[in-house]
Design a protein around this motif. Structure first.
Motif, PDB file in Angstrom:
ATOM      1  N   MET A  71      48.555  43.517  31.476  1.00  0.00           N
ATOM      2  CA  MET A  71      47.900  44.593  32.223  1.00  0.00           C
ATOM      3  C   MET A  71      48.859  45.751  32.483  1.00  0.00           C
ATOM      4  O   MET A  71      48.470  46.927  32.395  1.00  0.00           O
ATOM      5  CB  MET A  71      47.346  44.052  33.540  1.00  0.00           C
ATOM      6  N   VAL A  72      50.113  45.440  32.785  1.00  0.00           N
ATOM      7  CA  VAL A  72      51.102  46.495  33.000  1.00  0.00           C
ATOM      8  C   VAL A  72      51.341  47.271  31.707  1.00  0.00           C
ATOM      9  O   VAL A  72      51.397  48.515  31.707  1.00  0.00           O
ATOM     10  CB  VAL A  72      52.416  45.897  33.528  1.00  0.00           C
ATOM     11  N   ALA A  73      51.474  46.555  30.590  1.00  0.00           N
ATOM     12  CA  ALA A  73      51.690  47.223  29.304  1.00  0.00           C
ATOM     13  C   ALA A  73      50.501  48.106  28.923  1.00  0.00           C
ATOM     14  O   ALA A  73      50.672  49.233  28.444  1.00  0.00           O
ATOM     15  CB  ALA A  73      51.948  46.184  28.216  1.00  0.00           C
ATOM     16  N   ALA A  74      49.280  47.611  29.156  1.00  0.00           N
ATOM     17  CA  ALA A  74      48.089  48.403  28.845  1.00  0.00           C
ATOM     18  C   ALA A  74      48.036  49.662  29.707  1.00  0.00           C
ATOM     19  O   ALA A  74      47.690  50.752  29.214  1.00  0.00           O
ATOM     20  CB  ALA A  74      46.835  47.556  29.049  1.00  0.00           C
ATOM     21  N   TYR A  75      48.389  49.534  30.981  1.00  0.00           N
ATOM     22  CA  TYR A  75      48.368  50.707  31.859  1.00  0.00           C
ATOM     23  C   TYR A  75      49.429  51.724  31.445  1.00  0.00           C
ATOM     24  O   TYR A  75      49.162  52.936  31.443  1.00  0.00           O
ATOM     25  CB  TYR A  75      48.591  50.272  33.309  1.00  0.00           C
ATOM     26  N   LYS A  76      50.634  51.256  31.095  1.00  0.00           N
ATOM     27  CA  LYS A  76      51.690  52.173  30.679  1.00  0.00           C
ATOM     28  C   LYS A  76      51.308  52.897  29.391  1.00  0.00           C
ATOM     29  O   LYS A  76      51.581  54.102  29.241  1.00  0.00           O
ATOM     30  CB  LYS A  76      52.998  51.400  30.488  1.00  0.00           C
ATOM     31  N   GLY A 117      36.397  34.136  48.764  1.00  0.00           N
ATOM     32  CA  GLY A 117      34.990  34.058  48.412  1.00  0.00           C
ATOM     33  C   GLY A 117      34.780  33.872  46.922  1.00  0.00           C
ATOM     34  O   GLY A 117      34.125  32.917  46.488  1.00  0.00           O
ATOM     35  N   LEU A 118      35.385  34.770  46.130  1.00  0.00           N
ATOM     36  CA  LEU A 118      35.181  34.716  44.683  1.00  0.00           C
ATOM     37  C   LEU A 118      35.995  33.614  44.011  1.00  0.00           C
ATOM     38  O   LEU A 118      35.468  32.863  43.186  1.00  0.00           O
ATOM     39  CB  LEU A 118      35.540  36.068  44.058  1.00  0.00           C
ATOM     40  N   MET A 119      37.283  33.505  44.349  1.00  0.00           N
ATOM     41  CA  MET A 119      38.149  32.566  43.635  1.00  0.00           C
ATOM     42  C   MET A 119      37.724  31.107  43.813  1.00  0.00           C
ATOM     43  O   MET A 119      37.652  30.359  42.826  1.00  0.00           O
ATOM     44  CB  MET A 119      39.605  32.761  44.065  1.00  0.00           C
ATOM     45  N   ILE A 144      39.194  35.851  34.748  1.00  0.00           N
ATOM     46  CA  ILE A 144      37.927  36.040  35.461  1.00  0.00           C
ATOM     47  C   ILE A 144      38.181  36.573  36.868  1.00  0.00           C
ATOM     48  O   ILE A 144      37.444  37.432  37.372  1.00  0.00           O
ATOM     49  CB  ILE A 144      37.133  34.722  35.508  1.00  0.00           C
ATOM     50  N   GLY A 145      39.237  36.082  37.514  1.00  0.00           N
ATOM     51  CA  GLY A 145      39.575  36.582  38.849  1.00  0.00           C
ATOM     52  C   GLY A 145      39.914  38.064  38.842  1.00  0.00           C
ATOM     53  O   GLY A 145      39.448  38.824  39.700  1.00  0.00           O
ATOM     54  N   HIS A 146      40.721  38.503  37.865  1.00  0.00           N
ATOM     55  CA  HIS A 146      41.055  39.928  37.756  1.00  0.00           C
ATOM     56  C   HIS A 146      39.804  40.776  37.533  1.00  0.00           C
ATOM     57  O   HIS A 146      39.622  41.815  38.175  1.00  0.00           O
ATOM     58  CB  HIS A 146      42.035  40.147  36.610  1.00  0.00           C
ATOM     59  N   ALA A 147      38.946  40.325  36.632  1.00  0.00           N
ATOM     60  CA  ALA A 147      37.752  41.110  36.277  1.00  0.00           C
ATOM     61  C   ALA A 147      36.776  41.206  37.451  1.00  0.00           C
ATOM     62  O   ALA A 147      36.288  42.291  37.784  1.00  0.00           O
ATOM     63  CB  ALA A 147      37.066  40.491  35.059  1.00  0.00           C
ATOM     64  N   THR A 148      36.489  40.082  38.105  1.00  0.00           N
ATOM     65  CA  THR A 148      35.540  40.103  39.218  1.00  0.00           C
ATOM     66  C   THR A 148      36.100  40.860  40.423  1.00  0.00           C
ATOM     67  O   THR A 148      35.346  41.548  41.132  1.00  0.00           O
ATOM     68  CB  THR A 148      35.173  38.671  39.627  1.00  0.00           C
ATOM     69  N   GLY A 149      37.401  40.754  40.654  1.00  0.00           N
ATOM     70  CA  GLY A 149      38.006  41.525  41.744  1.00  0.00           C
ATOM     71  C   GLY A 149      37.907  43.018  41.506  1.00  0.00           C
ATOM     72  O   GLY A 149      37.615  43.796  42.425  1.00  0.00           O
ATOM     73  N   PHE A 150      38.134  43.436  40.267  1.00  0.00           N
ATOM     74  CA  PHE A 150      38.020  44.857  39.925  1.00  0.00           C
ATOM     75  C   PHE A 150      36.582  45.343  40.091  1.00  0.00           C
ATOM     76  O   PHE A 150      36.334  46.428  40.633  1.00  0.00           O
ATOM     77  CB  PHE A 150      38.501  45.085  38.494  1.00  0.00           C
ATOM     78  N   LEU A 151      35.622  44.549  39.630  1.00  0.00           N
ATOM     79  CA  LEU A 151      34.219  44.948  39.726  1.00  0.00           C
ATOM     80  C   LEU A 151      33.757  45.038  41.179  1.00  0.00           C
ATOM     81  O   LEU A 151      33.036  45.972  41.556  1.00  0.00           O
ATOM     82  CB  LEU A 151      33.338  43.965  38.952  1.00  0.00           C
ATOM     83  N   LEU A 152      34.164  44.069  42.005  1.00  0.00           N
ATOM     84  CA  LEU A 152      33.768  44.101  43.411  1.00  0.00           C
ATOM     85  C   LEU A 152      34.384  45.302  44.125  1.00  0.00           C
ATOM     86  O   LEU A 152      33.722  45.954  44.947  1.00  0.00           O
ATOM     87  CB  LEU A 152      34.181  42.809  44.112  1.00  0.00           C
ATOM     88  N   ALA A 153      35.643  45.609  43.816  1.00  0.00           N
ATOM     89  CA  ALA A 153      36.273  46.796  44.409  1.00  0.00           C
ATOM     90  C   ALA A 153      35.569  48.070  43.947  1.00  0.00           C
ATOM     91  O   ALA A 153      35.403  49.020  44.726  1.00  0.00           O
ATOM     92  CB  ALA A 153      37.750  46.836  44.034  1.00  0.00           C
ATOM     93  N   LEU A 154      35.133  48.084  42.691  1.00  0.00           N
ATOM     94  CA  LEU A 154      34.427  49.249  42.170  1.00  0.00           C
ATOM     95  C   LEU A 154      33.056  49.399  42.824  1.00  0.00           C
ATOM     96  O   LEU A 154      32.630  50.520  43.150  1.00  0.00           O
ATOM     97  CB  LEU A 154      34.278  49.118  40.648  1.00  0.00           C
ATOM     98  N   LEU A 155      32.378  48.291  43.038  1.00  0.00           N
ATOM     99  CA  LEU A 155      31.050  48.343  43.664  1.00  0.00           C
ATOM    100  C   LEU A 155      31.117  48.761  45.125  1.00  0.00           C
ATOM    101  O   LEU A 155      30.138  49.308  45.660  1.00  0.00           O
ATOM    102  CB  LEU A 155      30.367  46.978  43.548  1.00  0.00           C
ATOM    103  N   ARG A 158      42.774  48.708  41.035  1.00  0.00           N
ATOM    104  CA  ARG A 158      43.847  48.018  40.315  1.00  0.00           C
ATOM    105  C   ARG A 158      44.562  47.031  41.228  1.00  0.00           C
ATOM    106  O   ARG A 158      44.894  45.906  40.821  1.00  0.00           O
ATOM    107  CB  ARG A 158      44.848  49.039  39.760  1.00  0.00           C
ATOM    108  N   THR A 159      44.802  47.451  42.469  1.00  0.00           N
ATOM    109  CA  THR A 159      45.511  46.591  43.421  1.00  0.00           C
ATOM    110  C   THR A 159      44.713  45.332  43.742  1.00  0.00           C
ATOM    111  O   THR A 159      45.235  44.212  43.695  1.00  0.00           O
ATOM    112  CB  THR A 159      45.798  47.381  44.708  1.00  0.00           C
ATOM    113  N   ILE A 160      43.434  45.498  44.066  1.00  0.00           N
ATOM    114  CA  ILE A 160      42.596  44.346  44.425  1.00  0.00           C
ATOM    115  C   ILE A 160      42.414  43.419  43.233  1.00  0.00           C
ATOM    116  O   ILE A 160      42.380  42.189  43.373  1.00  0.00           O
ATOM    117  CB  ILE A 160      41.242  44.839  44.966  1.00  0.00           C
ATOM    118  N   SER A 161      42.325  43.979  42.036  1.00  0.00           N
ATOM    119  CA  SER A 161      42.181  43.155  40.834  1.00  0.00           C
ATOM    120  C   SER A 161      43.395  42.251  40.634  1.00  0.00           C
ATOM    121  O   SER A 161      43.257  41.050  40.355  1.00  0.00           O
ATOM    122  CB  SER A 161      41.984  44.058  39.620  1.00  0.00           C
TER     123      SER A 161
END
Length: 377
Positions: free
Chosen positions: A304-309, A77-79, A236-247, A256-259
């Motif tokens: 993203m992995v480095a930022a999370y660690k 849908g989003l991509m 953009i895909g990572h950001a919108t996936g994270f926002l939709l999962a959050l909503l 994190r997984t869905i993003s």
């Protein structure tokens, strides 16, 4: 974008008569070898990741596929919608537009599974989403491409790589099933296999990233707009996936997984479809975009992995540097359960209702002996 491409094949080729690079010819000749080797490597990697999957959690996702449904909405849908909006915003040429749209309509790649493992994501959901999106691609890819190209009037037929989709499914389902069985029978050994697979996957991704840089430097002959799109598209895909999962009120682990699943596409499937649909002269014009997208989605994943660690280590150091009194207070606050509070109130109530001593009370708090006790004295 002006999507009217009534001139057909000539419009798609953009009248390109340049000579093919030798490296691209060699890549076409070694396509079968590359497919077999990559299939084996992906199979081994998915076997190691399958050792982290628990049967009960996987069955829970299948029984209540809310997380999988959100992932499918992001993937198909989003991509494709993001790809179409990028095409319109940058007014891409028809051939470039088709390449970007096909990339947006592809299912999620197996790269997202190893990145999900590194960010402590939900591995059961990640593997379920990758498998379901690959199976759904058999019908969703033609549907999305048909809907978004209705107004383009293309005479060139787009060939869906069903064989590639089937190979991807085999490389996903069979190794993961073996990994789940190993985790069920030998849980201790499965943890060792998982660690070895994570390290091997990291080394493999570094090699692929380096090779992608070399190939992109050799074959890049596209304009700067495609390079920009290949950089911002996965972000953009990572950001919108994270926002939709959050909503949709998913947990932070599932967000994190869905993003990661949303922004990571199956680049090899996109290249196979373009290779089946267009001539070599046309493929030269968009080969750089495919390499750049694959390279940037790898770099984004590493970032993203480095930022999370770093965030996880900072949080751990923050808790470790607290004063012992603060840690004890937090521990007491957490350990006080409702049952303990109720028992404490009941004891106080009994002490209040119980009759006190009948004699006079000493000013210091001790009761004054009376009656028989006084006579005994």
């Amino acid at each position: 974008m002006r999507a009217n491409c009534s001139s057909g094949l000539a419009c798609l080729a953009n009248s390109s008569e340049e000579e093919l690079p030798e490296g691209l010819k060699a890549f076409g000749n070694l396509d079968l070898v590359f497919t077999v080797v990559s299939a084996l490597m992906i199979g081994l990697l998915m076997f190691s990741l399958g050792c982290s999957v628990e049967v009960q959690k996987l069955w829970g996702h299948i029984r209540r596929p809310w997380g999988i449904a959100v992932g499918m909405l992001c993937q198909f849908g989003l991509m494709p919608l993001i790809a179409y909006l990028l095409i319109i915003s940058f007014s891409l040429k028809p051939l470039q537009a088709i390449a970007v749209l096909i990339m947006g309509c592809c299912p999620g790649g197996t790269v997202s599974n190893i990145f999900t493992f590194w960010v402590d994501g939900d591995m059961d959901l990640s593997i379920s989403m990758t498998t379901c999106s690959t199976m759904a691609a058999l019908g969703m890819m033609p549907l999305c491409l048909y809907l978004y190209t209705l107004s383009w009037n293309l005479e060139q037929n787009l060939t869906i790589p069903y064989q590639n989709i089937g190979i991807t499914l085999v490389c996903l389902i069979i190794p993961v099933a073996f990994g789940i069985y190993v985790n069920y029978r030998w849980p201790k050994q499965s943890k060792i296999i998982l660690k070895i697979g994570a390290i091997a996957g990291g080394l493999l991704f570094l090699v692929v990233t380096g090779a992608g840089m070399v190939l992109m430097k050799e074959f890049w002959n596209s304009d700067i707009i495609l390079l920009m799109i290949s950089f911002i598209f996965p972000l953009i895909g990572h950001a919108t996936g994270f926002l939709l999962a959050l909503l949709t009120h998913q947990s932070w682990q599932r967000c994190r997984t869905i993003s990661l699943e949303t922004g990571t596409q199956n680049v090899q499937m996109c290249f196979t479809m373009l290779q089946l649909s267009f001539t070599a002269e046309q493929l030269v014009q968009i080969f750089g975009f495919i390499l750049a997208y694959g390279l940037f989605q790898m770099l984004n994943g590493f970032f993203m992995v480095a930022a999370y660690k770093m965030y996880k280590r900072r949080l751990k150091n923050k808790h470790g540097n607290e004063k012992p009194s603060c840690q004890e207070a937090r521990h007491r606050k957490k350990s006080t359960s409702p049952k303990e509070t109720t028992a404490f109130l009941e004891v106080n109530e009994e002490a209040t209702l119980s009759p006190g001593p009948s004699g006079p009370v000493d000013p210091h708090g001790a009761p004054t002996p009376t009656g028989d006790i006084a006579r005994a004295k």
